[in-house]
Design a protein around this motif. Structure first.
Motif, PDB file in Angstrom:
ATOM      1  N   PRO A 157      34.032  25.168  37.049  1.00 41.56           N
ATOM      2  CA  PRO A 157      33.166  26.205  37.470  1.00 41.56           C
ATOM      3  C   PRO A 157      33.093  26.401  39.099  1.00 41.56           C
ATOM      4  O   PRO A 157      32.443  27.382  39.421  1.00 41.56           O
ATOM      5  N   CYS A 169      36.794  29.676  42.664  1.00 39.54           N
ATOM      6  CA  CYS A 169      36.668  30.956  42.594  1.00 39.54           C
ATOM      7  C   CYS A 169      37.971  31.671  43.254  1.00 39.54           C
ATOM      8  O   CYS A 169      38.999  31.037  43.781  1.00 39.54           O
ATOM      9  N   VAL A 213      40.568  39.223  42.957  1.00 38.90           N
ATOM     10  CA  VAL A 213      39.964  40.041  41.963  1.00 38.90           C
ATOM     11  C   VAL A 213      40.621  41.260  41.518  1.00 38.90           C
ATOM     12  O   VAL A 213      40.997  41.965  42.552  1.00 38.90           O
ATOM     13  N   ARG A 260      35.654  32.539  38.551  1.00 33.88           N
ATOM     14  CA  ARG A 260      34.973  33.746  39.027  1.00 33.88           C
ATOM     15  C   ARG A 260      35.426  34.341  40.259  1.00 33.88           C
ATOM     16  O   ARG A 260      36.348  33.672  41.046  1.00 33.88           O
ATOM     17  N   SER A 261      34.832  35.356  40.862  1.00 35.14           N
ATOM     18  CA  SER A 261      35.195  36.193  41.910  1.00 35.14           C
ATOM     19  C   SER A 261      34.643  35.210  43.172  1.00 35.14           C
ATOM     20  O   SER A 261      33.498  34.896  42.966  1.00 35.14           O
ATOM     21  N   CYS A 262      35.353  35.192  44.320  1.00 36.78           N
ATOM     22  CA  CYS A 262      34.537  34.539  45.365  1.00 36.78           C
ATOM     23  C   CYS A 262      33.441  35.334  45.963  1.00 36.78           C
ATOM     24  O   CYS A 262      32.686  34.959  46.840  1.00 36.78           O
ATOM     25  N   GLY A 319      30.388  37.229  42.050  1.00 38.92           N
ATOM     26  CA  GLY A 319      30.413  37.793  40.675  1.00 38.92           C
ATOM     27  C   GLY A 319      30.821  36.800  39.527  1.00 38.92           C
ATOM     28  O   GLY A 319      31.382  35.658  40.249  1.00 38.92           O
ATOM     29  N   SER A 320      30.646  36.807  38.358  1.00 41.57           N
ATOM     30  CA  SER A 320      30.716  35.742  37.526  1.00 41.57           C
ATOM     31  C   SER A 320      32.159  36.084  36.649  1.00 41.57           C
ATOM     32  O   SER A 320      32.438  35.176  35.839  1.00 41.57           O
ATOM     33  N   GLN A 321      32.710  37.348  36.954  1.00 44.49           N
ATOM     34  CA  GLN A 321      33.880  37.473  36.154  1.00 44.49           C
ATOM     35  C   GLN A 321      35.147  36.693  36.569  1.00 44.49           C
ATOM     36  O   GLN A 321      35.174  36.255  37.658  1.00 44.49           O
ATOM     37  N   ASP A 322      36.123  36.977  35.975  1.00 43.56           N
ATOM     38  CA  ASP A 322      37.345  36.103  36.214  1.00 43.56           C
ATOM     39  C   ASP A 322      38.175  36.926  37.164  1.00 43.56           C
ATOM     40  O   ASP A 322      37.578  37.954  37.418  1.00 43.56           O
TER      41      ASP A 322
END
Length: 277
Positions: A250, A253, A257, A266-268, A271-274
């Motif tokens: 977790p 990051c 993206v 996740r994005s540095c 965001g919470s997306q991969d």
């Protein structure tokens, strides 16, 4: 066999349906060098007389039902160079040193315990996955096993850190330390191993960053999943080869993206997306 045939030096009985124990007297004739009996239903323990056989060079007993402690004499046999004992129910521990001419030791899927050996000067292949080894990886491993090419200690109870001396293993191509209790940071020195192509460190408790030094074209298979790593994943890892290398961390990051890779990271930017978001 050995007593009745003093010239006996070679027994190969792989993949039959042999049952019972290994005969005690195989080495009695003084010439016995080679036993391979993989894939049978042999039970009982490895005979002391076989383990201390001064002429024995190869012992291959994978995939049987052998049990009990392996006699300590096996690990100091002077001519023994090839030992495979995988997938039995064998117990016991390994001495810190010895293994005079042993080049291959494969003992995965047994019940061996105790510490990992510190030195085996001739050893090239050491696979001991899915046992009960514990304690720390010896700090001097890189000096004690200078010829090591493959190391698999996955699925044990090994703790402590990854010793920096592993960088001295200049011939190491594969290292699997996954499914243990390793802590600390991933040593950047791993990136100095010139031919390392497979590195599996998943399912430990490793922390810190992903070392930039691991970015090297020959590292074709990397798994650092299920640790406690943090920081930014080096952008060069945002490729299909490493798509699933960093799952379940977790704290990691990615700045890459939109690359479509680095699943689960996740994005540095917050965001919470991969990495594919």
């Amino acid at each position: 066999l050995g007593k009745q045939q003093p010239g006996l030096f070679y027994v190969e009985v792989d993949y039959n349906e042999l049952t019972g124990g290994i005969p005690e007297g195989l080495c009695s004739g003084g010439n016995f060098q080679y036993l391979t009996a993989k894939g049978n239903r042999l039970n009982g323990s490895i005979p002391e007389g076989l383990a201390s056989c001064a002429t024995l060079g190869t012992l291959s007993l994978d995939n049987n039902q052998l049990s009990g402690d392996v006699p300590e004499a096996l690990w100091t046999a002077t001519r023994l160079y090839f030992v495979t004992l995988q997938s039995n129910r064998l117990t016991g521990s390994l001495p810190a040193t010895g293994y005079l001419n042993l080049t291959t030791l494969q003992m995965g899927n047994n019940q061996f315990g105790g510490d990992i050996p510190a030195a085996a000067a001739a050893l090239k292949v050491f696979t001991a996955e899915d046992n009960r080894f514990s304690g720390a990886i010896p700090a001097s491993l890189g000096d004690g096993m200078p010829l090591l090419q493959r190391l698999n200690l996955s699925g044990n109870q090994i703790s402590g850190g990854i010793p920096r001396s592993v960088a001295k293993l200049s011939q190491l191509t594969q290292m699997d330390l996954s499914r243990n209790q390793l802590t600390g940071e991933i040593p950047a020195e791993l990136g100095a191993i010139p031919v390392l192509s497979v590195l599996y460190l998943s399912s430990n408790k490793l922390s810190g960053n992903v070392p930039q030094a691991l970015v090297k074209p020959q590292l074709i298979s990397l798994n650092l999943s299920s640790n406690q790593l943090s920081g930014q994943v080096p952008a060069v890892f945002a490729t299909a080869v490493y798509d699933n290398s960093f799952l379940d961390n977790p704290g990691l990051c990615t700045a890459a993206v939109g690359s479509g890779y680095l699943t689960g990271v996740r994005s540095c930017a917050g965001g919470s997306q991969d990495g594919g978001g």
